[in-house]
Design a protein around this motif. Structure first.
Motif, PDB file in Angstrom:
ATOM      1  N   ASP A 201       0.884  -1.176   0.022  1.00 49.50           N
ATOM      2  CA  ASP A 201       0.105   0.217  -0.167  1.00 49.50           C
ATOM      3  C   ASP A 201       0.760   1.271  -0.061  1.00 49.50           C
ATOM      4  OD1 ASP A 201      -2.426  -1.469   0.007  1.00 49.50           O
ATOM      5  OD2 ASP A 201      -2.715  -1.396   2.240  1.00 49.50           O
ATOM      6  N   LYS A 202       1.929   1.174   0.882  1.00 50.24           N
ATOM      7  CA  LYS A 202       2.681   2.510   1.143  1.00 50.24           C
ATOM      8  C   LYS A 202       3.649   2.664  -0.567  1.00 50.24           C
ATOM      9  CE  LYS A 202       3.666   2.402   5.867  1.00 50.24           C
ATOM     10  NZ  LYS A 202       4.628   2.017   6.941  1.00 50.24           N
ATOM     11  N   ALA A 203       4.170   1.504  -0.734  1.00 49.01           N
ATOM     12  CA  ALA A 203       4.749   1.523  -2.076  1.00 49.01           C
ATOM     13  C   ALA A 203       3.954   2.035  -3.239  1.00 49.01           C
ATOM     14  CB  ALA A 203       5.496   0.270  -2.496  1.00 49.01           C
ATOM     15  N   MET A 204       2.639   1.660  -3.171  1.00 51.73           N
ATOM     16  CA  MET A 204       2.007   2.224  -4.539  1.00 51.73           C
ATOM     17  C   MET A 204       1.435   3.453  -4.565  1.00 51.73           C
ATOM     18  SD  MET A 204       1.119  -0.572  -6.441  1.00 51.73           S
ATOM     19  CE  MET A 204      -0.742  -0.313  -7.158  1.00 51.73           C
ATOM     20  N   VAL A 205       1.440   3.959  -3.010  1.00 53.83           N
ATOM     21  CA  VAL A 205       1.269   5.613  -2.941  1.00 53.83           C
ATOM     22  C   VAL A 205       2.440   6.259  -3.185  1.00 53.83           C
ATOM     23  CG1 VAL A 205       0.838   7.322  -1.083  1.00 53.83           C
ATOM     24  CG2 VAL A 205      -0.529   5.249  -1.021  1.00 53.83           C
ATOM     25  N   GLU A 206       3.646   5.715  -2.747  1.00 51.48           N
ATOM     26  CA  GLU A 206       5.012   6.674  -3.209  1.00 51.48           C
ATOM     27  C   GLU A 206       5.291   6.505  -4.649  1.00 51.48           C
ATOM     28  OE1 GLU A 206       6.863   8.474  -1.216  1.00 51.48           O
ATOM     29  OE2 GLU A 206       5.240   8.072   0.375  1.00 51.48           O
TER      30      GLU A 206
END
Length: 224
Positions: A201-206
């Protein structure tokens, strides 16, 4: 300088790589010949073979440079440089989005994925990256699990992206990226499903924060 950097190369090698990049992008890897590359560089084929024994070797160097560029951009933009798994996930996100946003580059990737020596080289680059980062951050990751993570993840990536490129239904890029990253992280056998989901989830946002037009534009001006 990151651990993926190539050794210092000569001006002639730089020129060969730049010329090859332009030819591969403009007419495709399969349609580009060693003779064409040599002629554009103003040298004979024998001279070119002194630097690169095969066309596949040139493509491997180009892919390594692409990964170098993405790696540097991710590391520079990531505030939490200590979180190796998040960086690993973001690199995969950015790499995949970069490929699919440029049809010419995407075509080269797919053509290269059909060549055994190129596939193996790409896997080895990612394996070395993962091993080095795991060692730096004292992650207790077995080399076997890293190999499985990269090899199986790469095989799935190639197949899914191939289907996406050919316009098959139900293969949207966000779902593909999420699946690729999740598979690779789970196969490392160091975190559970919940932690994997959080990292993805964090990677997709970044990954959405990157300027992909800027990244792609620089591919014509690689600093080999």
């Amino acid at each position: 300088m990151n651990e993926l950097k190539m050794q210092t190369i000569s001006d002639m090698e730089k020129n060969i790589l730049k010329v090859s990049t332009e030819l591969f992008l403009n007419q495709g890897y399969d349609k580009t010949t060693i003779r064409q590359i040599a002629e554009e560089c103003g040298i004979g084929r024998g001279h070119l073979y002194y630097y690169f024994r095969k066309k596949e070797d040139i493509l491997i160097h180009i892919f390594k440079q692409i990964l170098n560029k993405i790696y540097d951009d991710v590391i520079e933009s990531n505030d939490d440089k200590t979180e190796v798994l998040l960086s690993y996930a973001i690199i995969q996100c950015v790499y995949t989005y970069t490929l699919v946003l440029n049809e010419k580059l995407f075509r080269i990737y797919l053509q290269g994925s059909n060549i055994e020596i190129v596939r193996r080289a790409a896997q080895n680059i990612l394996i070395d990256l993962c091993k080095k980062k795991a060692e730096d951050m004292n992650y207790d990751v077995k080399e076997k699990d890293i190999c499985f993570s990269v090899t199986i993840g790469y095989a799935g990536e190639c197949e899914l992206l191939k289907r996406y490129y050919h316009g098959e239904e139900d293969f949207d890029i966000d779902s593909i990226v999420r699946s690729i990253i999740s598979t690779r992280l789970l196969l490392l056998n160091i975190i559970d499903h919940k932690q994997v989901d959080e990292i993805v989830d964090k990677a997709m946002v970044e990954a959405k924060k990157f300027d992909y037009h800027d990244i792609i534009a620089k591919f014509h001006y690689f600093k080999f």
